[in-house]
Write a protein that holds these residues in place. Structure first.
Motif, PDB file in Angstrom:
ATOM      1  N   TYR A 131       0.851  -1.181   0.000  1.00 33.60           N
ATOM      2  CA  TYR A 131       0.000   0.000   0.000  1.00 33.60           C
ATOM      3  C   TYR A 131       0.892   1.239   0.000  1.00 33.60           C
ATOM      4  O   TYR A 131       2.017   1.207   0.522  1.00 33.60           O
ATOM      5  CB  TYR A 131      -0.909   0.020   1.235  1.00 33.60           C
ATOM      6  N   PRO A 132       0.391   2.345  -0.541  1.00 31.68           N
ATOM      7  CA  PRO A 132       1.188   3.578  -0.578  1.00 31.68           C
ATOM      8  C   PRO A 132       1.409   4.162   0.815  1.00 31.68           C
ATOM      9  O   PRO A 132       0.726   3.805   1.786  1.00 31.68           O
ATOM     10  CB  PRO A 132       0.328   4.525  -1.438  1.00 31.68           C
ATOM     11  N   ASP A 133       2.346   5.080   0.897  1.00 31.04           N
ATOM     12  CA  ASP A 133       2.578   5.829   2.125  1.00 31.04           C
ATOM     13  C   ASP A 133       1.281   6.529   2.561  1.00 31.04           C
ATOM     14  O   ASP A 133       0.451   6.923   1.728  1.00 31.04           O
ATOM     15  CB  ASP A 133       3.645   6.907   1.915  1.00 31.04           C
ATOM     16  N   ASP A 134       1.137   6.693   3.882  1.00 23.26           N
ATOM     17  CA  ASP A 134       0.065   7.532   4.446  1.00 23.26           C
ATOM     18  C   ASP A 134      -1.330   7.083   4.013  1.00 23.26           C
ATOM     19  O   ASP A 134      -2.180   7.898   3.655  1.00 23.26           O
ATOM     20  CB  ASP A 134       0.267   9.007   4.045  1.00 23.26           C
ATOM     21  N   THR A 135      -1.584   5.772   4.046  1.00 24.18           N
ATOM     22  CA  THR A 135      -2.871   5.229   3.587  1.00 24.18           C
ATOM     23  C   THR A 135      -3.859   5.020   4.717  1.00 24.18           C
ATOM     24  O   THR A 135      -5.061   5.281   4.558  1.00 24.18           O
ATOM     25  CB  THR A 135      -2.654   3.886   2.859  1.00 24.18           C
ATOM     26  N   PHE A 136      -3.396   4.548   5.878  1.00 24.03           N
ATOM     27  CA  PHE A 136      -4.303   4.065   6.916  1.00 24.03           C
ATOM     28  C   PHE A 136      -4.294   4.946   8.164  1.00 24.03           C
ATOM     29  O   PHE A 136      -3.271   5.514   8.543  1.00 24.03           O
ATOM     30  CB  PHE A 136      -3.934   2.631   7.310  1.00 24.03           C
ATOM     31  N   ASP A 137      -5.447   4.992   8.800  1.00 27.51           N
ATOM     32  CA  ASP A 137      -5.567   5.674  10.086  1.00 27.51           C
ATOM     33  C   ASP A 137      -5.130   4.767  11.238  1.00 27.51           C
ATOM     34  O   ASP A 137      -4.740   5.254  12.303  1.00 27.51           O
ATOM     35  CB  ASP A 137      -7.027   6.097  10.308  1.00 27.51           C
ATOM     36  N   LEU A 138      -5.221   3.454  11.009  1.00 24.76           N
ATOM     37  CA  LEU A 138      -4.940   2.484  12.061  1.00 24.76           C
ATOM     38  C   LEU A 138      -4.402   1.207  11.423  1.00 24.76           C
ATOM     39  O   LEU A 138      -4.893   0.783  10.379  1.00 24.76           O
ATOM     40  CB  LEU A 138      -6.237   2.168  12.830  1.00 24.76           C
ATOM     41  N   VAL A 139      -3.388   0.613  12.050  1.00 24.71           N
ATOM     42  CA  VAL A 139      -2.908  -0.716  11.667  1.00 24.71           C
ATOM     43  C   VAL A 139      -2.955  -1.595  12.904  1.00 24.71           C
ATOM     44  O   VAL A 139      -2.492  -1.189  13.985  1.00 24.71           O
ATOM     45  CB  VAL A 139      -1.477  -0.680  11.105  1.00 24.71           C
ATOM     46  N   VAL A 140      -3.530  -2.788  12.767  1.00 26.54           N
ATOM     47  CA  VAL A 140      -3.653  -3.695  13.901  1.00 26.54           C
ATOM     48  C   VAL A 140      -3.163  -5.092  13.516  1.00 26.54           C
ATOM     49  O   VAL A 140      -3.025  -5.426  12.342  1.00 26.54           O
ATOM     50  CB  VAL A 140      -5.111  -3.787  14.415  1.00 26.54           C
ATOM     51  N   GLY A 141      -2.929  -5.887  14.525  1.00 31.16           N
ATOM     52  CA  GLY A 141      -2.587  -7.283  14.320  1.00 31.16           C
ATOM     53  C   GLY A 141      -2.725  -8.027  15.628  1.00 31.16           C
ATOM     54  O   GLY A 141      -2.588  -7.439  16.707  1.00 31.16           O
ATOM     55  N   HIS A 142      -3.010  -9.313  15.537  1.00 29.19           N
ATOM     56  CA  HIS A 142      -3.140 -10.142  16.734  1.00 29.19           C
ATOM     57  C   HIS A 142      -2.340 -11.420  16.516  1.00 29.19           C
ATOM     58  O   HIS A 142      -2.589 -12.163  15.573  1.00 29.19           O
ATOM     59  CB  HIS A 142      -4.608 -10.473  16.998  1.00 29.19           C
ATOM     60  N   ALA A 143      -1.374 -11.654  17.382  1.00 32.62           N
ATOM     61  CA  ALA A 143      -0.529 -12.856  17.303  1.00 32.62           C
ATOM     62  C   ALA A 143       0.121 -12.986  15.933  1.00 32.62           C
ATOM     63  O   ALA A 143       0.088 -14.041  15.309  1.00 32.62           O
ATOM     64  CB  ALA A 143      -1.340 -14.109  17.644  1.00 32.62           C
ATOM     65  N   VAL A 144       0.712 -11.896  15.455  1.00 32.40           N
ATOM     66  CA  VAL A 144       1.335 -11.909  14.129  1.00 32.40           C
ATOM     67  C   VAL A 144       2.822 -11.581  14.174  1.00 32.40           C
ATOM     68  O   VAL A 144       3.610 -12.169  13.435  1.00 32.40           O
ATOM     69  CB  VAL A 144       0.615 -10.932  13.171  1.00 32.40           C
ATOM     70  N   LEU A 145       3.259 -10.668  15.036  1.00 31.97           N
ATOM     71  CA  LEU A 145       4.652 -10.233  15.016  1.00 31.97           C
ATOM     72  C   LEU A 145       5.620 -11.385  15.249  1.00 31.97           C
ATOM     73  O   LEU A 145       6.713 -11.407  14.668  1.00 31.97           O
ATOM     74  CB  LEU A 145       4.888  -9.141  16.070  1.00 31.97           C
ATOM     75  N   HIS A 146       5.220 -12.343  16.071  1.00 30.90           N
ATOM     76  CA  HIS A 146       6.158 -13.430  16.374  1.00 30.90           C
ATOM     77  C   HIS A 146       6.341 -14.384  15.195  1.00 30.90           C
ATOM     78  O   HIS A 146       7.220 -15.243  15.228  1.00 30.90           O
ATOM     79  CB  HIS A 146       5.719 -14.186  17.632  1.00 30.90           C
ATOM     80  N   HIS A 147       5.539 -14.230  14.131  1.00 33.96           N
ATOM     81  CA  HIS A 147       5.691 -15.035  12.920  1.00 33.96           C
ATOM     82  C   HIS A 147       6.566 -14.353  11.864  1.00 33.96           C
ATOM     83  O   HIS A 147       6.923 -14.991  10.873  1.00 33.96           O
ATOM     84  CB  HIS A 147       4.326 -15.304  12.277  1.00 33.96           C
TER      85      HIS A 147
END
Length: 317
Positions: A131-147
């Motif tokens: 996605y382009p720069d400056d697209t989203f107001d919020l980014v979320v994730g659940h149990a993803v970073l450790h992958h």
């Protein structure tokens, strides 16, 4: 955007062997395999119970004031559990989902359609978010970073696609200490459940051997897909190096994790639907009571001892 890759729900022995040296392939195979039963395995729903849970994690991480974000992105969406329930709670008005697993993206989009939520999605690598720069107001994730192999690179991408002043929230990440006791409890429970249900009177509680064999083969990839555990302070430093501002890590679940992991493992070991609604309510209310105890314990117990880490931050204006 839409999915353009076919899932691989039944990995061959050769694919599993190749995945041992390729964490991203392992993640695709493992999560494609789980996509069809993931909600059932983790007791995921899209009703008040899980809406309250998702919104509670969001508030714990951010102190959310109730005002909705416009467009939210979920990384490593799985079946959409976190974002779809946050949208139902009023956290975001519009959503996009991404995952390395085509099967999971398809499942998340099906769930979003069933719920009537405005969500699009694509198969994507979190280290190179499409996605382009400056697209989203919020980014979320659940149990993803450790992958994710390179967590700092992924968080740098998160900051890039956020609008100035936008926020990210990642929850459900295992701490190093918490993972040690949770993994042992899970292994012991699986061994006990699959051994005891060999006995004649209990065989009705046993999944077919072919399912158990496939579960064991795919579950072996957990050693590859679960790449990281986290120290909360180091996770904060990683987010800061990635360019995030107002970074804060909190933790939860100590006694709740010691119950929750054996419960979830036992649920995965027995046939679907065998335990019923009363069991689900027992598990949920027990978790609630122990979570309340853990909240009190958090005042005196070091945060690194709890199982779940949550990290939040913003992009500079």
């Amino acid at each position: 955007m839409s999915t353009d890759q076919a899932p691989t729900p039944h990995a061959t022995a050769e694919q599993v062997e190749a995945a041992w040296n390729d964490p991203k392939l392992a993640n695709v195979l493992y999560h494609d395999w789980e996509a069809g039963t993931y909600d059932e395995k983790w007791s995921i729903s899209y009703d008040e119970r899980c809406i309250d849970y998702a919104a509670g994690r969001f508030r714990l991480a951010t102190g959310w004031d109730g005002r909705p974000y416009g467009h939210a992105l979920e990384l490593g969406c799985g079946t959409g559990f976190f974002l779809l329930n946050l949208m139902q709670a009023g956290v975001a008005e519009k959503g996009s989902v991404t995952d390395l697993s085509p099967g999971m993206v398809q499942a998340a989009l099906r769930n979003a359609e069933h719920l009537g939520l405005p969500v699009d999605g694509t198969v994507a690598d979190a280290e190179t978010i499409p996605y382009p720069d400056d697209t989203f107001d919020l980014v979320v994730g659940h149990a993803v970073l450790h992958h994710i192999p390179d967590v700092e690179a992924a968080l740098r991408e998160v900051v890039r696609v956020l609008k100035p002043g936008g926020r990210f929230v990642f929850a459900g990440e295992p701490t190093t200490i918490g993972d040690a006791y949770a993994r042992k409890l899970s292994q012991w429970t699986w061994k006990a459940a699959t051994t005891i249900t060999r006995l004649g009177p209990l065989q009705g509680w046993r999944r077919p051997q072919t399912e158990l064999d496939e579960s064991s083969r795919a579950a072996a990839l957990e050693a590859v897909v679960d790449i990281h555990t986290f120290d909360p302070a180091e996770l904060e430093r990683t987010a800061e190096r990635a360019g995030a501002c107002e970074v804060r890590a909190v933790t939860e679940e100590l006694t709740a994790a010691m119950l929750g992991w054996p419960v979830r493992t036992f649920e995965a070991a027995v046939p679907p639907g065998k335990l019923g609604w009363k069991w689900a309510m027992f598990a949920y209310h027990s978790w609630q009571r122990l979570s309340a105890l853990d909240s009190a314990l958090s005042r005196i117990v070091p945060r690194a001892w709890f199982y779940n880490a949550l990290i939040s931050g913003t992009k500079a204006r």
